[in-house]
Design an enzyme around this catalytic site. Sequence first.
Site, PDB file in Angstrom:
ATOM      1  CG  HIS A 156    -106.765  75.286  65.986  1.00 46.80           C
ATOM      2  ND1 HIS A 156    -107.021  74.854  64.704  1.00 46.80           N
ATOM      3  CD2 HIS A 156    -107.215  76.559  66.045  1.00 46.80           C
ATOM      4  CE1 HIS A 156    -107.600  75.833  64.026  1.00 46.80           C
ATOM      5  NE2 HIS A 156    -107.731  76.874  64.810  1.00 46.80           N
TER       6      HIS A 156
ATOM      7  CG  ASP B 172    -100.706  74.309  66.251  1.00 42.53           C
ATOM      8  OD1 ASP B 172    -100.220  75.320  65.723  1.00 42.53           O
ATOM      9  OD2 ASP B 172    -101.929  74.158  66.431  1.00 42.53           O
TER      10      ASP B 172
ATOM     11  CD  GLN C 280    -103.035  81.710  68.533  1.00 44.82           C
ATOM     12  OE1 GLN C 280    -102.549  82.808  68.815  1.00 44.82           O
ATOM     13  NE2 GLN C 280    -104.076  81.595  67.745  1.00 44.82           N
TER      14      GLN C 280
ATOM     15  CE  LYS D  45    -103.649  81.570  63.816  1.00 41.27           C
ATOM     16  NZ  LYS D  45    -105.052  81.962  63.980  1.00 41.27           N
TER      17      LYS D  45
ATOM     18  CB  CYS E 139    -110.796  76.132  65.510  1.00 43.59           C
ATOM     19  SG  CYS E 139    -111.462  77.081  64.168  1.00 43.59           S
TER      20      CYS E 139
HETATM   21  N1  PLP Z   1    -103.301  76.118  65.543  1.00 43.30           N
HETATM   22  C1  PLP Z   1    -103.686  77.077  66.391  1.00 43.30           C
HETATM   23  C2  PLP Z   1    -103.312  76.987  67.830  1.00 43.30           C
HETATM   24  C3  PLP Z   1    -104.409  78.167  65.924  1.00 43.30           C
HETATM   25  O1  PLP Z   1    -104.799  79.116  66.780  1.00 43.30           O
HETATM   26  C4  PLP Z   1    -104.739  78.231  64.558  1.00 43.30           C
HETATM   27  C5  PLP Z   1    -105.571  79.331  64.035  1.00 43.30           C
HETATM   28  O2  PLP Z   1    -106.348  79.924  64.727  1.00 43.30           O
HETATM   29  C6  PLP Z   1    -104.297  77.204  63.720  1.00 43.30           C
HETATM   30  C7  PLP Z   1    -103.584  76.159  64.245  1.00 43.30           C
HETATM   31  C8  PLP Z   1    -104.604  77.202  62.268  1.00 43.30           C
HETATM   32  O3  PLP Z   1    -103.971  78.265  61.612  1.00 43.30           O
HETATM   33  P1  PLP Z   1    -104.332  78.606  60.113  1.00 43.30           P
HETATM   34  O4  PLP Z   1    -105.817  78.761  60.064  1.00 43.30           O
HETATM   35  O5  PLP Z   1    -103.609  79.880  59.849  1.00 43.30           O
HETATM   36  O6  PLP Z   1    -103.839  77.482  59.263  1.00 43.30           O
END
Ligand code: PLP
Length: 406
Positions: free
Chosen positions: A121, A198, A201, A224, A364
């Site tokens: 992401h 990260d 998800q 999430k 993203c």
């Molecule tokens: N990493 C992953 C795999 C994500 O799917 C997301 C959000 O869609 C993020 C990071 C970023 O999360 P946030 O926007 O809540 O900071």
Amino acid sequence: MLSKEIRNHFPILDQEINGHPLVYLDSAATSQKPQQVIDALTKYYAEDNSNVHRGVHSLGNRATEGYENAREKVREFINAKSTQEIIFMRGATTALNTVAQSYGRANVGEGDEIVITYMEHHSNIIPWQQLAKEKGAVLKYIDLEEDGTLSLDKVRETVTDRTKIVSVMYVSNVLGTMNPIKEIAEIAHANGAVMVVDGAQAAPHLKLDVQKLDCDFLAFSGHKMCGPTGIGVLYGKKELLNQMDPIEFGGEMIDFVGLYDSTWKELPWKFEGGTPIIAGAIGLGAAIDFLREVGLDKIERHEHELAGLAMEKMSEIEGLQIYGPVDPKKRAGIVTFNLEGVHPHDLATVLDMNGIAVRAGHHCAQPLMKWLDVSATARASFYLYNTEDDVDRLVEGLRMAKEYFQ
Ligand code: PLP
């Protein structure tokens, strides 16, 4: 499958969109909130609202207790050794940026390597790009297998003794792929690098155990996983966090402030500058209670089953291509796809006309889109409140869209 009754905990799901009962298949972007979480937020604001850690008055004590209890719930949820390792921040993005700006700036130098993958992401790409540019370090990508999984051989080929940081997503928000984090962490450590995960998800869907994974840092977002927006977590091993400098300075995080120099509080508060996200943390604590009552193992199984069913039924639609691992056991409840000749935005619009919420775009993950050789995809993401009926509605909607556009 989980019982359909679970839906009743989520008031938002009980509505019609464009004259059809809502089918919400966009939980990977943000999940819906159970009444329990909404009630915890209302109770906090209606009965306990106050600033934390400062006051000697009763409301201040209650707010502090609620906030710090939430930290203990998070600790238990990811099996961290200590609450000192749990830092509340705005979300996974802020947590990953904090690791890059604090640990990264202090430990990465010219010619050092930072290793990520093509499926990341943007939140787990750009902080490292910025760090690499600032330090003259090299950003390396682990290539993917054809089915969108990672091979440990390729990880071994990419990580070297110049690597200082390996940062990988646990579950892909596009392909649904579940990555072998424990094994990647072993490779990182054998080369003297730290392992950043990260978990945005993963936290909503899998039982996390940071000690078993042996990761050094883990980032995730509350919104999430049935919690409110604006709250997330950075987990870090205490010995690393202790060595790191805060990146935000101000109230709450200090011990002593002089005219020209200051000292910081101990962990975790030295990383929580300013009035903390009190209601958000309390809401996240309530979300964790809810998820644990349902059972993370049951949630994971439910999603595998729904994604498997969806993939099976969707693959009967001619011209529909699904991306990522074919084996539903290798993926979380995320199904990303394209329908030949139809732009994903048009597809999502037609589905919305039928009450079905899916996401369309690059999710993203532009480098991954390039790797897939597409500009965008549609994505259906399942969570604990989705049912087999939702899968049927999606498939029916896709068939209608196909007819409509052809
Ligand atoms: N990493 C992953 C795999 C994500 O799917 C997301 C959000 O869609 C993020 C990071 C970023 O999360 P946030 O926007 O809540 O900071």
